[in-house]
Design a protein around this motif. Sequence first.
Motif, PDB file in Angstrom:
ATOM      1  N   LYS A   1       2.636   9.566   5.375  1.00 26.76           N
ATOM      2  CA  LYS A   1       2.041   8.991   6.572  1.00 26.76           C
ATOM      3  C   LYS A   1       0.710   8.390   6.158  1.00 26.76           C
ATOM      4  N   ARG A   2       0.490   7.125   6.468  1.00 31.50           N
ATOM      5  CA  ARG A   2      -0.697   6.438   5.967  1.00 31.50           C
ATOM      6  C   ARG A   2      -1.996   7.033   6.510  1.00 31.50           C
ATOM      7  N   GLU A   3      -1.952   7.558   7.683  1.00 34.65           N
ATOM      8  CA  GLU A   3      -3.156   8.145   8.258  1.00 34.65           C
ATOM      9  C   GLU A   3      -2.889   9.618   8.591  1.00 34.65           C
ATOM     10  N   GLY A   4      -2.228  10.299   7.663  1.00 37.31           N
ATOM     11  CA  GLY A   4      -1.839  11.690   7.878  1.00 37.31           C
ATOM     12  C   GLY A   4      -2.765  12.653   7.176  1.00 37.31           C
ATOM     13  N   TYR A   5      -3.642  13.293   7.934  1.00 38.26           N
ATOM     14  CA  TYR A   5      -4.652  14.165   7.345  1.00 38.26           C
ATOM     15  C   TYR A   5      -4.329  15.647   7.509  1.00 38.26           C
ATOM     16  N   GLY A   6      -3.275  15.975   8.261  1.00 38.94           N
ATOM     17  CA  GLY A   6      -2.874  17.366   8.414  1.00 38.94           C
ATOM     18  C   GLY A   6      -2.051  17.825   7.221  1.00 38.94           C
ATOM     19  N   LYS A   7      -1.659  19.095   7.219  1.00 38.04           N
ATOM     20  CA  LYS A   7      -0.894  19.649   6.099  1.00 38.04           C
ATOM     21  C   LYS A   7       0.513  19.075   6.047  1.00 38.04           C
TER      22      LYS A   7
ATOM     23  N   TYR B   1     -10.367  22.568   4.134  1.00 39.18           N
ATOM     24  CA  TYR B   1     -11.268  21.416   4.248  1.00 39.18           C
ATOM     25  C   TYR B   1     -10.392  20.187   4.490  1.00 39.18           C
ATOM     26  N   PRO B   2     -10.868  19.198   5.256  1.00 36.93           N
ATOM     27  CA  PRO B   2     -10.013  18.043   5.584  1.00 36.93           C
ATOM     28  C   PRO B   2      -9.562  17.255   4.352  1.00 36.93           C
ATOM     29  N   ALA B   3      -8.342  16.764   4.405  1.00 35.37           N
ATOM     30  CA  ALA B   3      -7.784  15.934   3.333  1.00 35.37           C
ATOM     31  C   ALA B   3      -8.221  14.484   3.518  1.00 35.37           C
ATOM     32  N   GLY B   4      -8.000  13.696   2.489  1.00 33.74           N
ATOM     33  CA  GLY B   4      -8.219  12.257   2.556  1.00 33.74           C
ATOM     34  C   GLY B   4      -6.954  11.533   2.141  1.00 33.74           C
ATOM     35  N   ILE B   5      -6.894  10.242   2.428  1.00 33.67           N
ATOM     36  CA  ILE B   5      -5.760   9.418   2.018  1.00 33.67           C
ATOM     37  C   ILE B   5      -6.280   8.238   1.220  1.00 33.67           C
ATOM     38  N   ARG B   6      -5.740   8.040   0.030  1.00 36.54           N
ATOM     39  CA  ARG B   6      -6.108   6.901  -0.806  1.00 36.54           C
ATOM     40  C   ARG B   6      -5.112   5.769  -0.566  1.00 36.54           C
ATOM     41  N   ALA B   7      -5.608   4.584  -0.239  1.00 37.83           N
ATOM     42  CA  ALA B   7      -4.759   3.403  -0.072  1.00 37.83           C
ATOM     43  C   ALA B   7      -4.592   2.743  -1.435  1.00 37.83           C
ATOM     44  N   GLN B   8      -3.499   3.061  -2.107  1.00 34.40           N
ATOM     45  CA  GLN B   8      -3.276   2.539  -3.447  1.00 34.40           C
ATOM     46  C   GLN B   8      -2.344   1.339  -3.419  1.00 34.40           C
TER      47      GLN B   8
ATOM     48  N   ILE C   1       0.843  -1.185   0.000  1.00 33.52           N
ATOM     49  CA  ILE C   1       0.000   0.000   0.000  1.00 33.52           C
ATOM     50  C   ILE C   1       0.882   1.241   0.000  1.00 33.52           C
ATOM     51  N   VAL C   2       0.670   2.105  -0.996  1.00 29.35           N
ATOM     52  CA  VAL C   2       1.346   3.393  -1.079  1.00 29.35           C
ATOM     53  C   VAL C   2       0.276   4.469  -0.890  1.00 29.35           C
ATOM     54  N   PRO C   3       0.432   5.320   0.125  1.00 24.72           N
ATOM     55  CA  PRO C   3      -0.610   6.326   0.381  1.00 24.72           C
ATOM     56  C   PRO C   3      -0.465   7.561  -0.509  1.00 24.72           C
ATOM     57  N   TYR C   4      -1.589   8.021  -1.020  1.00 19.10           N
ATOM     58  CA  TYR C   4      -1.638   9.276  -1.767  1.00 19.10           C
ATOM     59  C   TYR C   4      -2.662  10.192  -1.100  1.00 19.10           C
ATOM     60  N   ARG C   5      -2.223  11.417  -0.812  1.00 21.20           N
ATOM     61  CA  ARG C   5      -3.108  12.397  -0.175  1.00 21.20           C
ATOM     62  C   ARG C   5      -3.993  13.075  -1.206  1.00 21.20           C
ATOM     63  N   GLY C   6      -5.253  13.188  -0.865  1.00 20.68           N
ATOM     64  CA  GLY C   6      -6.179  13.959  -1.678  1.00 20.68           C
ATOM     65  C   GLY C   6      -6.589  15.187  -0.894  1.00 20.68           C
ATOM     66  N   GLU C   7      -6.150  16.356  -1.346  1.00 19.72           N
ATOM     67  CA  GLU C   7      -6.396  17.595  -0.611  1.00 19.72           C
ATOM     68  C   GLU C   7      -7.590  18.338  -1.212  1.00 19.72           C
TER      69      GLU C   7
END
Length: 415
Positions: free
Chosen positions: A281-287, A347-354, A225-231
Motif C-alpha cells: 500500500k503506497r500510503e500504508g503506515y500500519g503493521k 514507532y511509526p513506519a515510513g514508506i519510500r517511493a522508489q 513507483i514501487v513502495p518499500y516500507r521502512g519500519e
Amino acid sequence: MEKMYDYIVIGGGIVGVSTAWQLQSRFPDKSILLIEKESGFSHHQTGHNSGVIHAGVYYAPGSLKAEFCKAGVAATTEFCAKHRIPVENCGKLLVATTQQEVERMQALYERCQHNGLDVELIDEQELKRREPNIVGLGAIAVSTTSIVSYRQVTEKMAEEFIDAGGSIQLNTEVTKLVESELKVSITGQRNGEAIHFDGQFLVVCSGLMADRLTRMMGIETDFQIVPYRGEYYRLPEKYNNIVNHLIYPIPDPDLPFLGVHLTRMIDGSVTVGPNAVQGWKREGYGKINFNLRDVLDMISFAGFWKVSAKHLKTGLIETKNSWWKPGYLKLVNKYCPQIKLEDLEPYPAGIRAQAVLKDGTLVHDFLFAESARSLHVCNAPSPAATSAIPIGGYICDKIADKLGLQADTDVSQVA
C-alpha cells in the motif's frame, strides 16, 4: 471565471513546498498555487524519515544526489539558523563489523574524499573511546551530519511562501490533468466536491504518486513507483544517551537502503531502523497494509518482478525480520549488543517511493519528466529532505530556462 495562475505546484512534501516558496521568491509578481491532498504538510515521506541532514557520504561523485546533498547541508543549516529551528550537529559514525564491511568502508571513505567531505577513518580503539556502547572493527566519522525536524522545516517554508504572496489549497486531491497549447487544467476533489484550477505551468512533486500523475498528464515514461516500507522502533527513555553520534552500518553498495541504524532524534529520543520491506500500500503506515489498486499496479509492472527476483534473498530476509523481532534485533546487536528485545518499542513506519525501470533497475538518482507546460519530479531519493532547497532551486532554474524568464531574486538570497 476560474483564476489563471502563472504556476501551480502539486505536492505538500518538503520538495514541493521548497519549490513553491522559491518560485514565489524569485518571481514575486507571479501568481503561484500549491495543491496538497492532505490537511497539512509533510504527511508522507517528509514526515516519516529519520530527520537526518545527510552529509553526502554514499553518493556517486558528479551525480545530482551528491551535488544536491552537499549544497543542501549548507542551505538547510542556514535556513534553520535564520528561522530558529533547532538543529543538532551530532555527527555520524559508519561502523564496520566484519572484514567485508571493512573493505566496503575503505571504498566508501575514498568516495567521501572524491566528494570533498570532511571525514575521518578511525580504528577499533578510537571507536570504543568515542562510543563506549558500540562495537566494531573501525568506522568512518562524518562531522557534518546533523538532525532536525523536517516537518518543522516544511511548515516554515510554507509560511514563507504565503508571506511572499503564494496561495495554498489543502485537502484537494488531483483527479485529472489536461494540457493544452495555452494552459494546464487541473480537476480535483475537495470535501467531496469537484474543484478546478488553471495554470500556465505545472510542477508536480507528488512522491508516492509521481508515476500516476505523470501518466495522468499523458507523458510516456518507463518507470513505476514501487513502495518499500521502512519500519522503526524507539528505545526507552533510559537509552536516550546510549550513543553520542548517529550510528550506521556500512551499507550494501548494490542497494539504495542504508541499513538499520541508531538515530538520535531532535526531541532527544533514539530510534532504531529502518529496515526495507515490500510495501503493499503506497500510503500504508500500519503493521498490516493492503490496497488493491496499488497491488494491481505493482504486479502488472514487469520491473517489479525483475527487481524482486534480483533481490529475492534480501527481500525474504527483510520480510522475515519484519515479522520476527529477534531477527531485527540481530541487525542492531552486531554493533550495539546491549540492546534487548524488550527495548524495541513501537514507532511509526515510513514508506519510500522508489522509482523502478521496466528492466528492473532501481533508479538511484533524481529523475525528471516534462512536457511543454509541466515538469515532474519522478524520483527524489534520499537525501531529498536534506537537498530540498537546492532541488527547488534546480527546478526553478529549469522552469526559467524553459520559459525564458529572468528572476527578480536569486535563490541564494532566500535560503
